[in-house]
Design a protein around this motif. Sequence first.
Motif, PDB file in Angstrom:
ATOM      1  N   TYR A   1     -30.320 -25.859  11.894  1.00  0.00           N
ATOM      2  CA  TYR A   1     -29.147 -25.816  12.770  1.00  0.00           C
ATOM      3  C   TYR A   1     -28.705 -27.223  13.174  1.00  0.00           C
ATOM      4  O   TYR A   1     -27.513 -27.493  13.370  1.00  0.00           O
ATOM      5  CB  TYR A   1     -29.500 -25.003  14.019  1.00  0.00           C
TER       6      TYR A   1
ATOM      7  N   ASP B   1     -33.190 -25.107  21.852  1.00  0.00           N
ATOM      8  CA  ASP B   1     -33.133 -23.685  21.516  1.00  0.00           C
ATOM      9  C   ASP B   1     -33.239 -22.824  22.769  1.00  0.00           C
ATOM     10  O   ASP B   1     -32.539 -21.815  22.909  1.00  0.00           O
ATOM     11  CB  ASP B   1     -34.264 -23.310  20.558  1.00  0.00           C
TER      12      ASP B   1
ATOM     13  N   GLN C   1     -35.594 -20.522  12.907  1.00  0.00           N
ATOM     14  CA  GLN C   1     -34.758 -20.098  14.025  1.00  0.00           C
ATOM     15  C   GLN C   1     -34.904 -18.625  14.367  1.00  0.00           C
ATOM     16  O   GLN C   1     -33.944 -17.867  14.440  1.00  0.00           O
ATOM     17  CB  GLN C   1     -33.287 -20.448  13.731  1.00  0.00           C
TER      18      GLN C   1
ATOM     19  N   TRP D   1     -30.704 -18.510  15.716  1.00  0.00           N
ATOM     20  CA  TRP D   1     -29.691 -19.297  15.008  1.00  0.00           C
ATOM     21  C   TRP D   1     -29.646 -19.004  13.512  1.00  0.00           C
ATOM     22  O   TRP D   1     -28.731 -19.429  12.819  1.00  0.00           O
ATOM     23  CB  TRP D   1     -29.976 -20.803  15.123  1.00  0.00           C
TER      24      TRP D   1
END
Length: 442
Positions: free
Chosen positions: A128, A259, A430, A434
């Motif tokens: 990401y 995150d 993720q 994500w």
Amino acid sequence: MKLEIGNFHVRDVVFGARTAFIDGILSINKEEALALICEDEHITAADIIIARPGESKRIVPVKEAIEPRCKLDGSPLFPGVTSSDLVSCEGGVTHALKNCSVLAVGKHWGSFGDGVIDMSGEGANLTYYSGLINICLVADTDELFEQREQQKKNHAIRWAAHKLAEYLGEAVRALTPESVETFELPPLSRRDAGVMQLPGVVYVMQIQSQMEELGYNDLLYGWDANRTLPTFMHPNEILNGAVIGGSFMPCSSKWSTYDMQNCPMIKELYGQHGKTINFLGVIMSNLNVALEQKQRAALFVAQMARSLGADSAVLAEEGYGNPDADFIACFNALEDAGVKTVGITNECTGRDGRSQPLVALSAKANAIVSCGNVSQLLELPPMDEVIGELASIGRDGLSGGWEGDEKLGPSVRPDGSIIIENNSMFCGDQVIGWSRKTMLDF
């Protein structure tokens, strides 16, 4: 409690005479920022380098990522970490610099929990963070006792990055945000009848807490998660700085502080609250070493979910291997309590994809979202610039790198290209929400 996050969308980051945010440009007084960082006597060398999406830059070893923010009531961005003051993160007004992150990067030494970010090319699709403007704090320390250890706490560099994120966030304290996100959940006993008729959903987060020596694990209000039992938390606390990422975990499986601050699953559950579900909140659980500890945590989680009136749960683990046993134990306990559960995890199926995906399995775990195979081999071309030190991939025990392999050779090749496992991609799988990965049938 209501949390308001005022967003300022960063179009570029530059160095200038003062640290300020004007017309979408974040300007950093580098000298001032580095002076602040070097107040820590353990930082022996430091620099700040900007990496933008699309640039031919490889960043390694990456240890942590944080979104720059400030809280308008003057409380610390990360209570118990950037300040010893312990205050609730449940509500208030926070200003955030979006589209950018502060990265903690080793000038030389990497470790098992550190990873790689490519800002362009094939590797950019695997994390990401290639899509953000990364403000890279590249530093070295006098923590010689762990310099050649595979596992490192990376304390000085990680704490310096949190301090830098807090410093940069001050640039937007007095400004009017471009957009505001509002997060508010009434107490469970005070929700209207319509919401109470919807299926109750709880989010179970199994954060990294396996290391029994303090300093490696995720922190809750500055407290090591290894010293906790599962506990009920308001989702706003996670979004607003109560939890920070640790240094231990194969890197593609890690959840960074960034995150946590932007947890996509929490935001998605908020978005469905009052429409299709009654979002009950977060059960913050842990990952353990001993079987008894795993079973105890699972019992706590199931009891809380049942007491909250949960009809279903979303269960996510930060890691794989040993943590799979916690994941499946929790899955079983929730299902036995009548709580229908969907799990989110990555897999370790070997480089050929043929091994058992999780260390532990159960017929009750019949709804799992996979975020990829940590052992998948990746060959990535050289970049024009390396931020940090490329040699660390093979030399320092990064979870997806090696010094030499009989068939594959070294992870770092003479031309600067690399061959690594997906394990090394910074927060690449993720599980927190994500992930861009999809499944293909062959």
